[in-house]
Design a protein around this motif. Structure first.
Motif, PDB file in Angstrom:
ATOM      1  N   GLN C 173       0.713  -1.273  -0.135  1.00  0.00           N
ATOM      2  CA  GLN C 173      -0.181   0.056  -0.064  1.00  0.00           C
ATOM      3  C   GLN C 173       0.803   1.180  -0.123  1.00  0.00           C
ATOM      4  OE1 GLN C 173      -2.561  -0.747  -0.679  1.00  0.00           O
ATOM      5  NE2 GLN C 173      -3.291  -2.771   0.335  1.00  0.00           N
ATOM      6  N   ARG C 174       0.387   2.277  -0.743  1.00  0.00           N
ATOM      7  CA  ARG C 174       0.992   3.542  -0.668  1.00  0.00           C
ATOM      8  C   ARG C 174       0.207   4.548   0.339  1.00  0.00           C
ATOM      9  NH1 ARG C 174       1.971   6.264  -5.793  1.00  0.00           N
ATOM     10  NH2 ARG C 174       3.744   7.342  -4.598  1.00  0.00           N
ATOM     11  N   ALA C 198       2.327   2.977  13.087  1.00  0.00           N
ATOM     12  CA  ALA C 198       3.584   3.538  13.383  1.00  0.00           C
ATOM     13  C   ALA C 198       4.762   3.043  12.237  1.00  0.00           C
ATOM     14  CB  ALA C 198       4.145   3.684  14.711  1.00  0.00           C
ATOM     15  N   GLU C 199       4.730   1.357  12.253  1.00  0.00           N
ATOM     16  CA  GLU C 199       5.677   0.857  11.378  1.00  0.00           C
ATOM     17  C   GLU C 199       5.332   1.319  10.049  1.00  0.00           C
ATOM     18  OE1 GLU C 199       6.817  -2.993  12.342  1.00  0.00           O
ATOM     19  OE2 GLU C 199       7.353  -3.378  10.244  1.00  0.00           O
ATOM     20  N   LEU C 200       3.960   1.230   9.635  1.00  0.00           N
ATOM     21  CA  LEU C 200       3.774   1.495   8.326  1.00  0.00           C
ATOM     22  C   LEU C 200       4.439   3.102   7.647  1.00  0.00           C
ATOM     23  CD1 LEU C 200      -0.239   0.502   7.941  1.00  0.00           C
ATOM     24  CD2 LEU C 200       1.848  -0.562   6.856  1.00  0.00           C
ATOM     25  N   ARG C 201       4.295   3.808   8.732  1.00  0.00           N
ATOM     26  CA  ARG C 201       4.901   5.140   8.452  1.00  0.00           C
ATOM     27  C   ARG C 201       6.093   5.088   8.247  1.00  0.00           C
ATOM     28  NH1 ARG C 201       3.982   9.727  12.951  1.00  0.00           N
ATOM     29  NH2 ARG C 201       4.456   8.001  14.163  1.00  0.00           N
ATOM     30  N   ALA C 202       6.895   4.257   9.200  1.00  0.00           N
ATOM     31  CA  ALA C 202       8.345   4.045   8.955  1.00  0.00           C
ATOM     32  C   ALA C 202       8.813   3.565   7.679  1.00  0.00           C
ATOM     33  CB  ALA C 202       8.910   3.207  10.088  1.00  0.00           C
ATOM     34  N   ARG C 203       7.547   2.780   6.869  1.00  0.00           N
ATOM     35  CA  ARG C 203       8.096   1.959   5.974  1.00  0.00           C
ATOM     36  C   ARG C 203       7.886   3.083   4.555  1.00  0.00           C
ATOM     37  NH1 ARG C 203       4.687  -2.989   5.396  1.00  0.00           N
ATOM     38  NH2 ARG C 203       4.655  -3.708   7.727  1.00  0.00           N
ATOM     39  N   GLY C 204       7.135   4.157   4.960  1.00  0.00           N
ATOM     40  CA  GLY C 204       7.203   5.273   4.027  1.00  0.00           C
ATOM     41  C   GLY C 204       5.513   5.300   3.399  1.00  0.00           C
ATOM     42  N   VAL C 205       4.705   4.401   3.968  1.00  0.00           N
ATOM     43  CA  VAL C 205       3.517   4.584   3.573  1.00  0.00           C
ATOM     44  C   VAL C 205       2.777   6.086   4.211  1.00  0.00           C
ATOM     45  CG1 VAL C 205       0.919   3.446   3.955  1.00  0.00           C
ATOM     46  CG2 VAL C 205       3.201   2.216   3.905  1.00  0.00           C
TER      47      VAL C 205
END
Ligand SMILES: Nc1ncnc2c1ncn2[C@@H]1O[C@H](COP(=O)(O)OP(=O)(O)OP(=O)(O)O)[C@@H](O)[C@H]1O
Ligand SMILES: Nc1ncnc2c1ncn2[C@@H]1O[C@H](COP(=O)(O)OP(=O)(O)OP(=O)(O)O)[C@@H](O)[C@H]1O
Ligand SMILES: O[C@@H]1[C@@H](O)[C@H](O)OC[C@H]1O
Ligand SMILES: [Mg+2]
Ligand SMILES: [Mg+2]
Lengths: 330, 293, 523, 330
Positions: C173-174, C198-205
């Motif tokens: 997902q973007r 939070a982890e998704l954010r860290a992955r650039g989502v």
């Protein structure tokens, strides 16, 4: 807490039949037992073969109906569609026979299949593009198919050419290693259908569309396409049934297939498919069709039911079969 | 000697006439089973052609049939299956609706459908001086229906009797009532009506009565239903004649078949019951007040 | 609008926006529910959207993810204008929406639901094992313990929400849009989920996050957009934005305090306080074992616990909605036995379901019929419907519970989630229960309305009624209740009162098998 | 949100018909127009009176079906139930006539009503207590009712006693101020039904149960009781239809009521009631029944449809009527 929280895992349906799905088979077993007690001839190989062979038509059509109903549709036109396909096929074969001889038979089968697919497509399109309740749409096409064949045959009766009759006979009356061909055909259809319904993307989507149209749509499934395809599958099944049917009766008449739709739907529901969609049971459907035929057979074999009361006894047995089916679920 | 089994396969009571057939078949079975200890008659009704095919298959699969008396739902679909029974050595009696292959039957008992139509037509031609407007109600698309219509058309051929309209009412009184109402709405001048069966005639008469229309000189049926015979007896002006087509022909057929076994006298051939005009004079012969039909 | 904008978020500080909306507006049959909304989502940031019930948050999310088409305005994906004609197209672009409502097919299994429309197949044959494994992995990742082969029909609401999240997160997902993902979750399930986000954010989502739990917003968000009545109030840098401040921006005035003043505990302390409802030795097969409890007159009794603790089932059993056995049930001292909610209502016991969509409201029906459905005999004693009277009741409910709607003729399903909840509350109160059991009273309710509902519950007990509050929000129970029972695995695992009512004690009771009333101190 | 107050108050459905519900009436209007263009006799007072009177049976039964379907059920047994009630009533009247004379007629009507209620109760009980799909349950009782009356009457034909015929005739053929009695009866039934469905607690509950069983249950509604009652109402409606039917032909025959169930369901659906439940349209149902009868009438009045094709044209018109009905909603 895990023990309470996690819902009991269910064996996913498929080839294996879980206990919860055993209902129709239990009902069938009960019926066979009763039949045997009433008249031991009931279990003669001959009688069993006859009955199961006969149930093949309804079974094959009902397998198609399993897709339609699982996807949330309904098809009332199957009976007159069967008459229509039978009529068209016979007309075609009779027309072709003088020039191509018995090759008219395979050609006619192809014509039957194409006609069935086209009829199914018509139903599917009216339901999905026209967004008309399937009940009404197929009630309409029921009249249309019936009238067309009546019109094409000036009253609806057309018999297969005598020159083809003997060559075609084995399709109903023949057997392979003692198993009548219609039984083999319906087993083949059921196997393929079970594979498609349980093991392919299309089958999964078919059930999803029936279970919850919104969810399916939001998940990117083209609801219209899936539903239409279900009707097309139904058309193909009707065609296959018609192909087997021709040699048995040798003719299409204005009453061919009348009220089959009720039998078909009954077989599907007794088999455990929910009428509201979202659940399809191919093998249950087959069992349902056999149950119906056994009930009729039992009425002929038993001597104590007044001829006037046959329909009542059948009604009661169907309700009881349904109760057995249901109770086995709790 | 061993008991002889006669199976009787007939359509379920789906309209008045077939209800009469079921009644007479059951009556015959009861009488014969009592009178001839050596013969067992079993009666089975079927709601459709394919159910009838199944029924005779089932009967022959589970017991030896010495004879089969059958009134086929439809001619085409039953021909092959009945032949299969014949090939097993059963005596075959066909009633009313014939099979496609007459060689199959040992005995054929039927009414004369052509005559039903023809005699009615002739009566109308004569009484109406060869001209007038007619409407016709036909039954369920079957050979019988076709024959009656054909006999009728032959009967009026060459006259100035004109059929304004002809539609199916499926041998059903309700449908006939509606159809007649619609005919009356559509055609301002109707001189005579013919319904090719008395069930339908009942509906026709109600519709005429309700409309109050007086120009309709004749409303005729066919089959010899007792209500209609009563009219003929009473000298009804609109329905003065009738043609017989008695459902009791099944009883005749069963008795004849039983005679084949009990009487040790071979009974083969075909018996066509005449369909003469029933008039006030001879109506008594055709009146059976206790029959359900 | 009294509040001056705080820090306008500086646009240039972050990466280029993945998805940008400009001047979006949306009308439903001529009624404008959203106007001139512009915002952008950047890779690796959490953008929160807050606003009162009915402010238009869910509508905005549906516009961004292709479920609705905007009446006006444009979407830009990576700077280029796009128009999504179906959710599928947005999904193909890597935009996933976790709906506020549960959108799952009940009759299918968890795995089947997760993979609807993107089944894994090899040579046309479904690969069940791969799907089950992927589903199990995804579920484990977000801390959901349901079996991948369970039917969705058989799992709890909270688990359904987690399944729905798992479904949205499957694949790459973007942009992921969460519409109140935590509303039906308990404390214990919320934490892992927030970690995932939070982890998704860290992955650039890029993440869009809607919640009425402003503490979550404070904890997670990088930027916050506030909507009020379908319009933008502004987009703010989350730094330094307190929940108090957010609440004030949402409602457009200073927001004081969430919880009403606690009633005098002394009133209930005496042993002579009569019990209103006593339940002895309740068993609900599969859910509840041997539970006994007693609710005092005028008391607000809280029921805490994790998903599957059996709180809902206990009371569904009490009302005859599912098979259950009881040693005894007494209402105001008299033995009772309810076979249906109607019998309970007649004796003054009301139950407000946690599943407003599935069990609470007829979504296709108008508001008035919904309001009176459980109280038809009371509202229409003559048998014939008193439509004028019903309309007056609706007016009163709309005013009394502050239900916000655009039209009286709206269907219940067209109300925003929070307003549906208020309608449901109004529906249950029509029977004027003396004992009210509220299952998740403020699920999906905005902060201003929450405080109204708390005040409302307080006023109920002040009138002498008694109340059981089942809630997955610990602060809510602590702020509102006189006493809290904590359930665990179908049993009561502890009782807390007074100063012992703390988050850590509740959490301990809910999770540890060792906990008991003695060790934590009774009232 | 201040704009709330400004929302124009709209009449909720009930006596008045909102635009969204106008579909069936538009379809009816279109049909009447076409009919007139084809054959001006179509609009003759006589023809209209005939056709509308004829539609009364189906309309009355379909009004009952509106309750069953709105509550999420289905009743396939109505046709044979009608035959059963008709038969029982005639048998009773004929038995009573010698002793009580024409008083047998009102007594017979009472018997009809009681029989209808009992039949409905049977259906309702099997569906709710037995928890059997309504489709199957009522397919079963369909056979049972039909067989019972066939048995009781030795083939199913029983005519009303001559002594009663004239006295009873006006119930079908009579009129009040020129309006045929069956029309008045069906209007009365529709008025009462509309009141019950739209303006009583029961009506609310009925629709709620059909819309969402869980919500109904949680709102303290006894789902089984509401559903059963819907079947009982259906039974009463069938009885009323049967009472009007008897004098028309003065007899019950084996074909009385055959396939009425399909017409009834079609009328209900064309009228705008959803087959999946949760929505009932009494006046739409009445319009639906009239539409069906007009279509049949038009087939006879027009000259260009071959008698063989009648069913096809009817099918097409039904589908088109449904499309008109549907389109008027958007
Ligand atoms: N399909 C619809 N038809 C008509 N009105 C609608 C529809 N969907 C939403 N609305 C209206 O639009 C407004 C905004 O609703 P929305 O669901 O976006 O609110 P929300 O901010 O998500 O509220 P909540 O916090 O309660 O979920 C509400 O007044 C609602 O009634
Ligand atoms: N409030 C109560 N007080 C005492 N006993 C109760 C109470 N509620 C239920 N029971 C007992 O628990 C048992 C099961 O109750 P439950 O409510 O599950 O079913 P039921 O009452 O038997 O039937 P149903 O509620 O389905 O009509 C019964 O023996 C019942 O007497
Ligand atoms: O069933 C038919 C009957 O109705 C007709 O009148 O006569 C011939 C029969 O076959
Ligand atoms: Mg929302
Ligand atoms: Mg709960």
């Amino acid at each position: 807490m895990a023990d309470l929280a996690a819902a009991p895992p269910r064996a996913s349906h498929g080839w294996s039949i879980g206990w919860g799905d055993a209902g129709p088979f239990l009902a069938l077993a009960a019926l066979v037992l009763i039949g045997f007690l009433i008249n031991p001839d009931f279990l003669s190989a001959n009688n069993i073969a006859n009955v199961v062979t006969r149930s093949a038509f309804i079974a094959i059509i009902a397998i198609g109906a399993t897709f339609v109903i699982a996807s949330g549709g309904l098809d009332l036109s199957v009976g007159s569609m069967a008459a229509f396909i039978t009529g068209v096929t016979i007309l075609f074969m009779n027309w072709a026979a003088p020039s191509v001889g018995t090759a008219a038979i395979p050609l006619g089968m192809a014509v039957a299949l194409v006609t069935g697919l086209a009829c199914g497509l018509l139903n599917g399109t009216i339901v999905t593009l026209g967004r008309i309740e399937p009940f009404i749409a197929t009630l309409g096409t029921m009249g249309i198919f019936r009238a067309l064949i009546t019109y094409m045959t000036d009253g609806g009766t057309v018999a297969i050419d005598r020159s083809l009759r003997e060559a075609y006979r084995p399709v109903y009356f023949g057997d392979v290693l003692g198993v009548p061909i219609p039984i083999l055909v319906s087993l083949a259809v059921a196997l393929i259908a079970a594979y498609v319904l349980y093991r392919t993307r299309y089958g999964r989507r078919c059930v999803a569309v029936g279970a919850n149209e919104d969810v399916a749509r939001y998940s990117g499934i083209s609801v219209a396409r899936v539903r239409t395809l279900a009707f097309v599958i139904q058309g193909a099944c009707v065609a296959i049934a018609a192909i087997c049917y021709v040699p048995r009766l040798g003719a299409a008449t204005p009453t061919t297939g009348v009220l089959w739709e009720l039998q078909v739907i009954t077989a599907v529901v007794i088999g455990g498919t929910a009428l509201r969609g979202g659940r399809g049971r191919v093998w249950g459907t087959v069992a349902g069709a056999v149950i119906l035929e056994f009930i009729a057979n039992l009425m002929v074999l038993s001597d104590f039911v007044s001829e006037y009361l046959v329909a009542a006894v059948q009604g009661v047995i169907i309700i009881i079969a349904m109760l057995i089916q249901r109770m086995s679920k709790r | 000697a061993e008991k002889k089994t006669i199976a009787v396969s007939i359509p379920a009571a789906d309209h008045g006439w077939t209800a009469g057939v079921v009644y007479h078949a059951n009556a015959a079975a009861k009488e014969i089973n009592k009178a001839f200890p050596g013969i067992e008659v079993i009666v089975k009704t079927s709601p459709s052609a394919s159910a009838q095919v199944s029924a005779i298959e089932d009967l022959s699969a589970t017991r030896k049939l010495d004879a089969l008396v059958i009134l086929p739902h439809t001619s085409e679909e039953l021909t092959t299956p009945v032949k299969a029974i014949k090939d097993k050595g059963s005596f075959i009696t066909v009633v009313d609706r014939g099979l496609n292959d007459p060689k199959i039957q040992d005995l054929y008992v039927a009414g004369d459908n052509i005559a039903v139509g023809y005699n009615t037509a002739k009566f109308l031609v004569e009484k109406m001086g060869g001209k007038g407007n007619l409407v016709v109600l036909r039954g369920i698309p079957t050979v019988i229906d076709d024959e009656r219509i054909k006999g009728f058309q032959d009967g009026i051929a060459g006259t100035q009797l004109k059929i304004l309209d002809i539609q199916y009412a499926n041998w059903n009184s309700d449908e006939a009532f509606k159809l007649m109402q619609d005919y009356l709405a559509k055609y301002p001048q109707i001189d005579a009506v013919w319904a090719n069966d008395d069930d339908m005639l009942l509906g026709v008469l109600e519709a005429i009565k309700q409309s109050g229309r007086k120009e309709i000189k004749f409303a005729l049926g066919g089959n010899g239903m007792k209500e209609i015979i009563e009219k003929v007896k009473a000298g009804d002006a609109v329905t003065p004649v009738e043609t017989p087509y008695p459902p009791s022909m099944i009883k005749t057929a069963i008795y004849l078949t039983a005679a084949h076994f009990a009487g040790h006298a071979p009974v083969r051939g075909s018996l066509k019951l005449d369909a003469p005009l029933i008039t006030k004079e001879n109506a008594d012969e055709y009146y059976f007040p206790d029959s359900p039909f | 609008m009294t509040a001056a904008p705080l820090t306008r978020a500086p646009a240039e500080t972050a990466a280029a926006p993945v998805l940008r909306a400009e001047h979006l507006a949306k009308e439903f049959s001529g009624v404008r529910v959203l106007s001139d909304v512009s915002l952008d989502l950047r890779a690796g940031e959490i953008h929160a959207v807050i606003g009162e019930n009915g402010a238009g948050k869910s509508t905005l999310m549906r516009l961004l993810s292709g479920y609705l088409k905007p009446s006006e305005g444009t979407l830009f994906l990576d700077g280029a204008p796009v128009a999504f004609h179906a959710p599928k197209e947005a999904q193909a672009a890597g935009i996933a929406l976790v709906h506020q409502e549960i959108l799952l097919a009940d009759a299918l299994t968890v795995t089947e639901n997760i993979f609807i429309g993107r089944e894994i197949a090899r040579f046309g044959r479904l690969d069940e094992r791969a799907m089950r494994a992927a589903a199990a992995a995804q579920l484990a990742e977000i801390g959901c313990k349901v079996s991948p082969t369970a039917l969705v029909r058989d799992i709890s609401l909270a688990n359904r929400q987690l399944v729905q999240i798992a479904k949205a997160l499957l694949g790459t997902q973007r942009v992921v849009i969460f519409d109140e993902p935590t509303a039906v979750l308990t404390h214990d399930e919320v934490d892992p989920l927030l970690d995932i986000i939070a982890e998704l954010r860290a992955r650039g989502v890029a993440i869009l996050y809607i919640s009425h739990r402003l503490d979550e917003v404070e904890r997670l968000a990088d930027r916050v957009t506030v909507l009020r009545d379908g319009r933008m109030v502004g987009t703010y840098d989350a730094k330094g934005l307190t929940p108090q401040r957010m609440a004030s921006l949402m409602v457009g005035r200073e927001f004081a305090s969430l919880y009403p003043a606690r009633q005098d505990p002394a009133r209930l302390a005496g042993a002579d306080a009569a019990p209103a409802l006593e339940i002895e030795n309740a068993h609900v097969p599969g859910f509840v074992r041997d539970v006994s409890l007693s609710l005092r007159e005028g008391e607000i009794l809280g029921l805490a616990g994790m998903i599957g603790a059996g709180r809902t089932e206990l009371f569904e059993g009490l009302l005859g909605l599912r098979p259950a056995t009881f040693g005894a049930v007494r209402l105001h001292g008299e033995p009772v036995h309810f076979h249906s909610p109607a019998q309970a209502a007649a004796r003054g016991v009301g139950y407000l379901t946690e599943d407003r969509k599935g069990k609470g409201l007829l979504l296709d029906e108008k508001l008035a019929p919904n309001l009176t459905l459980a109280a038809l005999d009371r509202v229409h004693p003559a048998g014939g419907l008193d439509l004028a009277g019903e309309a007056r009741l609706l007016d009163r409910a709309v005013a009394g519970y502050d239900i916000r709607l655009r039209s009286r003729e709206a269907k219940a399903g067209q109300l925003s989630g929070g307003n549906q909840q208020k309608l449901l509350l109004a529906k249950v109160m029509l029977n004027e229960p003396t004992v009210l059991i509220i299952d998740e009273p403020t699920r999906g309710i905005d902060i201003a309305n929450k405080s109204q509902i708390y005040a409302f519950i307080q006023s109920l007990v002040r009138e002498g009624r008694s109340c059981i509050v089942i809630s997955s929000e610990m602060q809510e129970l602590i702020g509102l209740c006189d006493r809290i029972l904590v359930m665990r695995a179908g049993r009561i695992n502890g009782e807390l009162a007074g100063a012992a009512m703390t988050e850590s004690n509740v959490a301990l009771c809910a999770t540890s098998s060792a906990a008991n009333e003695q060790s934590l101190g009774g009232p």
